[in-house]
Design a protein around this motif. Structure first.
Motif, PDB file in Angstrom:
ATOM      1  N   MET A 131      29.385  82.064 161.229  1.00 27.69           N
ATOM      2  CA  MET A 131      30.785  81.629 161.185  1.00 27.69           C
ATOM      3  C   MET A 131      31.333  81.520 159.772  1.00 27.69           C
ATOM      4  SD  MET A 131      30.384  78.183 160.179  1.00 27.69           S
ATOM      5  CE  MET A 131      31.850  77.395 160.735  1.00 27.69           C
ATOM      6  N   LEU A 132      30.471  81.253 158.766  1.00 28.92           N
ATOM      7  CA  LEU A 132      30.951  81.220 157.384  1.00 28.92           C
ATOM      8  C   LEU A 132      29.784  81.372 156.418  1.00 28.92           C
ATOM      9  CD1 LEU A 132      33.785  79.210 155.830  1.00 28.92           C
ATOM     10  CD2 LEU A 132      31.581  79.223 154.645  1.00 28.92           C
ATOM     11  N   ILE A 133      29.857  82.396 155.585  1.00 31.14           N
ATOM     12  CA  ILE A 133      28.842  82.667 154.568  1.00 31.14           C
ATOM     13  C   ILE A 133      29.561  83.031 153.276  1.00 31.14           C
ATOM     14  CG2 ILE A 133      26.879  84.107 153.892  1.00 31.14           C
ATOM     15  CD1 ILE A 133      26.485  84.735 156.900  1.00 31.14           C
ATOM     16  N   VAL A 134      29.207  82.355 152.185  1.00 31.48           N
ATOM     17  CA  VAL A 134      29.761  82.644 150.862  1.00 31.48           C
ATOM     18  C   VAL A 134      28.765  83.512 150.094  1.00 31.48           C
ATOM     19  CG1 VAL A 134      30.653  81.662 148.716  1.00 31.48           C
ATOM     20  CG2 VAL A 134      30.923  80.404 150.872  1.00 31.48           C
ATOM     21  N   LEU A 135      29.226  84.638 149.581  1.00 35.89           N
ATOM     22  CA  LEU A 135      28.374  85.555 148.826  1.00 35.89           C
ATOM     23  C   LEU A 135      28.819  85.594 147.370  1.00 35.89           C
ATOM     24  CD1 LEU A 135      27.046  89.003 149.912  1.00 35.89           C
ATOM     25  CD2 LEU A 135      28.264  88.829 147.744  1.00 35.89           C
ATOM     26  N   ARG A 136      27.874  85.420 146.452  1.00 34.85           N
ATOM     27  CA  ARG A 136      28.168  85.570 145.024  1.00 34.85           C
ATOM     28  C   ARG A 136      28.055  87.049 144.681  1.00 34.85           C
ATOM     29  NH1 ARG A 136      25.230  85.407 139.971  1.00 34.85           N
ATOM     30  NH2 ARG A 136      23.287  85.353 141.153  1.00 34.85           N
ATOM     31  N   ARG A 137      29.186  87.644 144.299  1.00 32.65           N
ATOM     32  CA  ARG A 137      29.219  89.095 144.112  1.00 32.65           C
ATOM     33  C   ARG A 137      28.194  89.578 143.096  1.00 32.65           C
ATOM     34  NH1 ARG A 137      33.012  92.770 145.520  1.00 32.65           N
ATOM     35  NH2 ARG A 137      34.538  91.144 145.993  1.00 32.65           N
ATOM     36  N   ALA A 138      27.958  88.789 142.048  1.00 35.27           N
ATOM     37  CA  ALA A 138      27.024  89.198 141.001  1.00 35.27           C
ATOM     38  C   ALA A 138      25.606  89.385 141.525  1.00 35.27           C
ATOM     39  CB  ALA A 138      27.028  88.191 139.855  1.00 35.27           C
ATOM     40  N   SER A 139      25.311  88.866 142.713  1.00 36.13           N
ATOM     41  CA  SER A 139      23.981  89.061 143.303  1.00 36.13           C
ATOM     42  C   SER A 139      23.730  90.516 143.662  1.00 36.13           C
ATOM     43  CB  SER A 139      23.825  88.197 144.557  1.00 36.13           C
ATOM     44  OG  SER A 139      24.653  88.682 145.616  1.00 36.13           O
ATOM     45  N   GLY A 140      24.808  91.273 143.894  1.00 36.43           N
ATOM     46  CA  GLY A 140      24.657  92.666 144.295  1.00 36.43           C
ATOM     47  C   GLY A 140      24.269  92.869 145.743  1.00 36.43           C
TER      48      GLY A 140
END
Length: 261
Positions: A131-140
């Motif tokens: 339902m909700l997941i935050v992804l740090r873009r720098a992780s690739g």
């Protein structure tokens, strides 16, 4: 909060308009991007990753509502996770800890209650409710487009991060999931389960918010049977999704989270 974008894979404009699109942060400089008609969640989310450039992407279901001040809480949780794990990749509102504990808190209309314990600090997890997941873009990180349909990608992306030596965490992000009653685990769920069995064979067993992925797969059969047996009881617990999600947030004590970081 600058630097974030909300991304939703959708199939019903009316549900989106009644829930996620009403979240107050969208009127404060945060934008919402949506994808309709994608063949799978993974395909939709990768498309939205490619179409955006903000450092933090909040992948949320169309029936999620983010209460007033939620962006301030997110800012606080990101700072806490970064202090614990500078190489973190993911942060979720509801996840399953490495010990199997359910981490929240989230209001679920399909269950008629707040689910998940409230952690004082972010907790490392093995899987997420999607339902909700935050992804740090720098992780690739990207989603595996080999995973069919719309289930298990919260477990898959968490395991992908952990296998790459990056952290997957859940923290206190009070969120309203104004979801409808779920009657049974259908064939599409079984298809995703079998995919995960094959892909993560060396890491099994894995606990998801719904079931345990095991090598023999008997846990899926057990949970399908239990769902059938408990259908009437669970239907009685569910709350109708026509309730204003802002009202639900208020009933949970989340009318304004600005001072709750």
């Amino acid at each position: 909060m600058t630097g974030i974008v909300i991304a939703a894979a959708c199939n019903a404009q009316a549900i989106l308009d009644a829930n996620l699109a009403r979240s107050p942060l969208l009127g404060q400089g945060v934008r919402l991007v949506s994808e309709f008609g994608a063949p799978s969640a993974s395909v939709a989310y990768n498309r939205m990753l490619d179409a955006t450039d903000e450092p933090f992407v909040v992948f949320a279901h169309q029936d999620v509502f983010l209460p007033k001040g939620w962006d301030a809480v997110l800012r606080a949780r990101i700072a806490e996770v970064a202090a614990l794990d500078p190489n973190w990749a993911l942060l979720g509102a509801f996840g399953v800890g490495l010990d199997g504990a359910h981490i929240g808190p989230v209001w679920s209309s399909s269950l008629g209650m707040i689910v998940g314990r409230v952690p004082l600090v972010p907790v490392a997890v093995q899987s997420y409710d999607e339902m909700l997941i935050v992804l740090r873009r720098a992780s690739g990180l990207r989603f595996d487009e080999g995973l069919p349909g719309w289930h298990m990608y919260g477990t898959d992306i968490a395991q992908t991060a952990r296998a790459a030596g990056m952290g997957a965490w859940a923290g206190a992000l009070p969120t309203v999931h104004n979801d409808r009653y779920h009657g049974a685990l259908g064939p599409d769920f079984t298809e995703c389960y079998r995919f995960m069995q094959r892909k993560w064979q060396a890491a099994l067993p894995l606990r998801t918010p719904i079931t345990k992925i095991s090598g023999h797969g008997l846990h899926l059969l057990r949970d399908q049977w239990q769902n059938r047996q408990s259908a009437g009881f669970r239907l009685g617990m569910a709350v109708g999704t026509d309730t204003d999600p802002a009202v639900l947030a208020g009933r949970c004590g989340w009318a304004d989270l600005s001072a709750c970081g």
